[in-house]
Motif scaffolding. Structure first.
Motif, PDB file in Angstrom:
ATOM      1  N   GLY A 225      13.019  -6.569 -15.301  1.00 60.76           N
ATOM      2  CA  GLY A 225      12.667  -7.936 -15.657  1.00 60.76           C
ATOM      3  C   GLY A 225      11.812  -8.626 -14.616  1.00 60.76           C
ATOM      4  O   GLY A 225      11.013  -7.990 -13.929  1.00 60.76           O
ATOM      5  N   LYS A 226      11.988  -9.946 -14.500  1.00 59.66           N
ATOM      6  CA  LYS A 226      11.199 -10.754 -13.558  1.00 59.66           C
ATOM      7  C   LYS A 226      11.375 -10.252 -12.132  1.00 59.66           C
ATOM      8  O   LYS A 226      12.461  -9.837 -11.744  1.00 59.66           O
ATOM      9  CB  LYS A 226      11.646 -12.221 -13.627  1.00 59.66           C
ATOM     10  N   GLY A 227      10.273 -10.316 -11.374  1.00 58.44           N
ATOM     11  CA  GLY A 227      10.336  -9.891  -9.979  1.00 58.44           C
ATOM     12  C   GLY A 227      10.527  -8.400  -9.828  1.00 58.44           C
ATOM     13  O   GLY A 227      10.975  -7.916  -8.786  1.00 58.44           O
TER      14      GLY A 227
ATOM     15  N   ARG B 255      14.389 -11.350 -22.458  1.00 59.32           N
ATOM     16  CA  ARG B 255      13.190 -12.180 -22.532  1.00 59.32           C
ATOM     17  C   ARG B 255      12.211 -11.533 -23.503  1.00 59.32           C
ATOM     18  O   ARG B 255      12.226 -10.318 -23.695  1.00 59.32           O
ATOM     19  CB  ARG B 255      12.528 -12.309 -21.152  1.00 59.32           C
TER      20      ARG B 255
ATOM     21  N   THR C 188       3.263 -14.021 -13.315  1.00 62.71           N
ATOM     22  CA  THR C 188       3.722 -14.970 -12.293  1.00 62.71           C
ATOM     23  C   THR C 188       2.595 -15.274 -11.315  1.00 62.71           C
ATOM     24  O   THR C 188       2.348 -16.439 -10.961  1.00 62.71           O
ATOM     25  CB  THR C 188       4.928 -14.392 -11.526  1.00 62.71           C
TER      26      THR C 188
ATOM     27  N   LEU D  56       5.346  -8.910  -7.359  1.00 64.81           N
ATOM     28  CA  LEU D  56       5.524  -9.981  -8.337  1.00 64.81           C
ATOM     29  C   LEU D  56       4.798  -9.642  -9.630  1.00 64.81           C
ATOM     30  O   LEU D  56       3.766  -8.957  -9.612  1.00 64.81           O
ATOM     31  CB  LEU D  56       4.996 -11.316  -7.789  1.00 64.81           C
ATOM     32  N   ALA D  57       5.328 -10.116 -10.742  1.00 65.08           N
ATOM     33  CA  ALA D  57       4.744  -9.829 -12.050  1.00 65.08           C
ATOM     34  C   ALA D  57       3.346 -10.437 -12.153  1.00 65.08           C
ATOM     35  O   ALA D  57       3.099 -11.534 -11.627  1.00 65.08           O
ATOM     36  CB  ALA D  57       5.632 -10.390 -13.156  1.00 65.08           C
TER      37      ALA D  57
ATOM     38  N   SER E 143       9.083 -10.920 -23.139  1.00 65.82           N
ATOM     39  CA  SER E 143       8.243  -9.917 -22.459  1.00 65.82           C
ATOM     40  C   SER E 143       8.990  -8.598 -22.300  1.00 65.82           C
ATOM     41  O   SER E 143       8.389  -7.514 -22.362  1.00 65.82           O
ATOM     42  CB  SER E 143       7.799 -10.438 -21.093  1.00 65.82           C
ATOM     43  N   GLU E 144      10.302  -8.672 -22.110  1.00 64.83           N
ATOM     44  CA  GLU E 144      11.122  -7.471 -21.970  1.00 64.83           C
ATOM     45  C   GLU E 144      11.278  -6.763 -23.311  1.00 64.83           C
ATOM     46  O   GLU E 144      11.249  -5.527 -23.376  1.00 64.83           O
ATOM     47  CB  GLU E 144      12.490  -7.848 -21.395  1.00 64.83           C
TER      48      GLU E 144
END
Length: 334
Positions: A216-218, A193, A79, A75-76, A195-196
């Motif tokens: 990306g996320k996750g 996003r 997060t 996980l990021a 952050s990306e």
């Protein structure tokens, strides 16, 4: 609870505490923490760690164990940080041994948060609490799960806001340098996003196909596309740069270093203030991208480009207007 479960519990508590202490002392990054964690697991594989004195249910220790598990799942960091913050807030409110927490305690906390939280935020907190206690119960740290009967609150479904074509053009014209114009065009046409965007390197972009791969996320990788207009402004911007930084977007002044998430958000705020707009932020361009794309493309295509696991999330981004509904209904020839 049987002895085997207790052995696993104390072994994991020991490993978590050691990783936390050593990482803090030597400023280990996530990769170094994972390596240390793996080494300790191997070293204690055939070792039974027991407690000399009975340990009370230390909430903060369990949060650390849960955070360690999330890191191993990939996980990021952001997060994990947000989830831990929510759980520490719960701990400060309850101030109870974790084994003595009841569903009534959790419901009182939810009522407490309800007074100053949006429904969506409240549901995020509930999801975090349920996942935490489910993990502890599944792993044998607690005998019963007090969050099992917690229910999410009903949310009012609202479509995400997006910029009109006129407002988007005003935003474009308000850019006073090539970097900002390239940033706006690329953010809008890719739907990335913030952050990306901040993590992108020049080498990530394939200008022959207008594609790039992004994580990306996750920690999920997906393919993303960008428009010819974005490519035009990106190339203009890159042609004027004199630095050797690998980042796609850097500061406009020396030493020309990569701009981070916060710096990108500040640029959007400056444009918002210049145009006297009510709101303008990077994610609003992501909403606008989704809305525009959904007016012609299948919703599953929008979902894939945005990187959503759940299509219901995508539906909140994509406004489906009456004209499209009428057209597609007639086209079905029912």
């Amino acid at each position: 609870m049987d002895a085997a479960v207790n052995t696993v519990n104390y072994n994991e508590r020991f490993i978590t505490k050691v990783v936390k202490e050593i990482s803090s002392k030597f400023n280990f990054n996530v990769i170094q923490q994972r390596v240390l964690n793996d080494v300790l697991y191997k070293c204690t594989q055939n070792v039974e760690i027991i407690a000399l004195e009975k340990e009370e249910g230390d909430f903060l220790t369990y949060i650390d164990i849960y955070a360690n598990s999330m890191r191993l799942e990939g996980l990021a960091p952001g997060t994990i940080r947000n989830k831990c913050y929510s759980l520490k807030e719960l701990n400060r409110y309850l101030e109870k041994d974790i084994n003595k927490i009841s569903v009534a305690d959790l419901k009182m906390y939810i009522l407490h948060k309800q007074s100053n939280c949006k429904q969506s935020t409240l549901n995020t907190i509930i999801t975090t609490i349920k996942a935490f206690f489910s993990f502890l119960c599944d792993e044998g740290y607690i005998e019963t799960n007090p969050s099992r009967k917690l229910k999410k609150v009903k949310e009012e479904k609202r479509l995400r806001k997006s910029l009109s074509d006129v407002t988007l053009e005003q935003v474009r014209l308000a850019c006073n340098n090539k970097r900002d114009r390239a940033l706006i065009e690329f953010a809008y046409s890719s739907g990335l996003r913030v952050s990306e965007l901040a993590k992108l390197d020049i080498k990530d972009l394939d200008f022959s196909s207008n594609k790039l791969s992004v994580v990306g996320k996750g920690n999920k990788e997906r393919n993303v596309m960008f428009s010819d207009i974005a490519k035009f402004y990106i190339k203009q911007y890159l042609d004027e740069r004199t630095d050797n930084d690998p980042a796609l977007f850097v500061s406009v002044k020396k030493p020309y270093k990569r701009i981070g998430k916060r710096a990108i958000e500040k640029r959007f705020t400056k444009i918002k203030d210049l145009l006297n707009m009510k709101e303008l932020y990077p994610h609003l361009l992501r909403h606008t991208f989704a809305t525009k794309l959904a007016s012609t493309a299948d919703i599953t295509v929008v979902q894939k480009l945005l990187g959503h696991t759940n299509i219901n999330t995508t539906m909140l981004y994509a406004e489906v207007n009456d004209d499209k509904v009428n057209y597609q209904y007639k086209a079905s020839k029912l």
